[in-house]
Design a protein around this motif. Structure first.
Motif, PDB file in Angstrom:
ATOM      1  N   ASP A 107       0.807  -1.222   0.000  1.00  0.00           N
ATOM      2  CA  ASP A 107       0.000   0.000   0.000  1.00  0.00           C
ATOM      3  C   ASP A 107       0.838   1.268   0.000  1.00  0.00           C
ATOM      4  N   ASP A 144     -10.518  11.558  10.035  1.00  0.00           N
ATOM      5  CA  ASP A 144     -11.618  10.685  10.420  1.00  0.00           C
ATOM      6  C   ASP A 144     -12.831  11.450  10.951  1.00  0.00           C
ATOM      7  N   SER A 151      -8.478   4.446  10.114  1.00  0.00           N
ATOM      8  CA  SER A 151      -9.159   3.526   9.204  1.00  0.00           C
ATOM      9  C   SER A 151      -8.175   2.529   8.593  1.00  0.00           C
ATOM     10  N   ARG A 152      -8.667   1.348   8.294  1.00  0.00           N
ATOM     11  CA  ARG A 152      -7.882   0.331   7.580  1.00  0.00           C
ATOM     12  C   ARG A 152      -8.629  -0.157   6.334  1.00  0.00           C
ATOM     13  N   GLU A 153      -9.543   0.633   5.855  1.00  0.00           N
ATOM     14  CA  GLU A 153     -10.363   0.218   4.719  1.00  0.00           C
ATOM     15  C   GLU A 153      -9.584   0.256   3.412  1.00  0.00           C
ATOM     16  N   GLY A 154      -9.855  -0.742   2.558  1.00  0.00           N
ATOM     17  CA  GLY A 154      -9.334  -0.738   1.195  1.00  0.00           C
ATOM     18  C   GLY A 154      -7.862  -1.035   1.049  1.00  0.00           C
ATOM     19  N   PRO A 203      -4.276  -9.006   5.203  1.00  0.00           N
ATOM     20  CA  PRO A 203      -4.947  -8.628   6.448  1.00  0.00           C
ATOM     21  C   PRO A 203      -4.233  -9.114   7.701  1.00  0.00           C
ATOM     22  N   ARG A 228      -9.179  10.711   0.953  1.00  0.00           N
ATOM     23  CA  ARG A 228      -9.822  11.434   2.048  1.00  0.00           C
ATOM     24  C   ARG A 228      -9.130  12.759   2.327  1.00  0.00           C
TER      25      ARG A 228
END
Length: 340
Positions: free
Chosen positions: A109, A219, A248-251, A256, A275
């Motif tokens: 990422d 956030d 956040s840990r989305e996407g 994982p 964001r």
């Protein structure tokens, strides 16, 4: 060349150890004759000079807080082409930060999770180093980011911030109140407008003529961001920095299991881009012209910097991509911006 070096060498090292090793190289880059060579290779083009906060910046692109917590690499970072350096976060009381390990790479990422916990040597040590630096070099634009000492109760936060501001504001080109790190218990609660108003009022009084900004979290709901922006304008602050790291840990593309093993902390890097840009646009649409907005979060390329400038940012900051792109990152962005 650097990406290969990162994959084969740096990615195998403990992230915090690698950071300290890189900082040693950066400090050397700020010492003559290395500084003269670095500046010759990396100096921003004259057309990139930017006016903001009543200051003149060699480039709109600078280093975000968190990279140099103790005012040890400022000259080296400036020699590498960054238009300003925001040091800290500095707390009034020295503190070791959270237990190690506390810094984790999410390589797929191009991101980092950190729960450093404001590890720093304290406001008095930072003030001594800034005084020494200012005697030798007034050309580097230096921001100072201050936060709450961990041992201080949230109810006593204002006095703690004022203590740091009193020491550091006279030595800073601008001062930042950090109420948005996720790694100090209770800190983000200070972003509530009813709590933030007296805090910012007290710090602004202590800061005197030094431009004061507040750094916010990505956030927060949009209505709370708007409320903070309006509060900052109402109190006569000079600007807002948007944004800090996210919880956040989305996407994420990273396995994982690796994300879970990293645990709690603030996520920075490429996943924050969308964001952070949205918050920038929201803040810019809320505040008047002349009120500074500094954009940070997910910035990797000159195209990213230009996108933030086009969206209304006065200045842009980066940090995490430095780890993935290497010491010439600032030079790469400045050269591409000049072409644009």
């Amino acid at each position: 060349m650097y990406p290969l070096f990162f994959r084969t060498v740096l990615s195998r090292l403990d992230p915090e150890f690698a950071h300290h090793a890189a900082m040693l190289v950066i400090r050397i880059a700020g010492v003559p004759p290395f500084a003269w060579i670095a500046r010759a290779l990396t100096a921003p083009a004259p057309e990139l000079r930017t006016e903001a906060l009543g200051l003149s910046f060699p480039s709109p692109f600078g280093v975000a807080a968190g990279f140099d917590k103790n005012v040890v690499g400022v000259k080296g970072l400036a020699a590498l082409g960054f238009g300003h350096v925001e040091i800290g976060t500095v707390t009034a009381i020295p503190q070791p930060g959270n237990p190690k390990p506390r810094l984790f790479r999410l390589i797929p990422d191009r991101a980092v999770v950190n729960r450093m916990g404001f590890n720093n040597e304290g406001a008095q040590a930072a003030a001594r180093r800034l005084q020494k630096l200012r005697r030798r070099d007034r050309d580097v634009v230096i921001g100072v980011n201050i936060g709450k000492s961990r041992v201080v109760e949230v109810a006593d936060a204002a006095a703690d911030y004022v203590r740091s501001a009193t020491l550091l504001a006279p030595l800073a080109d601008y001062l930042v109140v950090n109420v948005s790190s996720p790694n100090t218990p209770g800190l983000r609660g200070l972003q509530a407008v009813e709590t933030l108003r007296p805090l910012l009022t007290a710090v602004k009084n202590a800061a005197g003529r030094t431009p004061l900004l507040v750094k916010i979290a990505p956030d927060l709901p949009d209505d709370e961001i708007t409320a903070i922006a309006l509060l900052a304008v109402d109190l006569g602050l000079a600007g807002i920095i948007a944004t800090n790291t996210t919880i956040s840990r989305e996407g994420l593309a990273t396995d994982p299991a690796i994300v879970a093993a990293a645990g709690e902390g603030g996520l920075s890097g490429a996943p924050l881009k969308k964001r952070s840009l949205a918050v920038l646009k929201l803040v810019r649409s809320t505040v008047p012209e002349g009120f500074a907005v500094v954009s940070v979060g997910g910035v990797e390329t000159a195209a990213d910097v230009q996108e933030r400038l086009d969206a209304g940012a006065d200045l842009v900051q980066g940090y995490t991509a430095f780890l993935y792109r290497g010491p010439l990152w600032g030079r790469q962005i400045n050269r591409a911006l000049a072409v644009r």
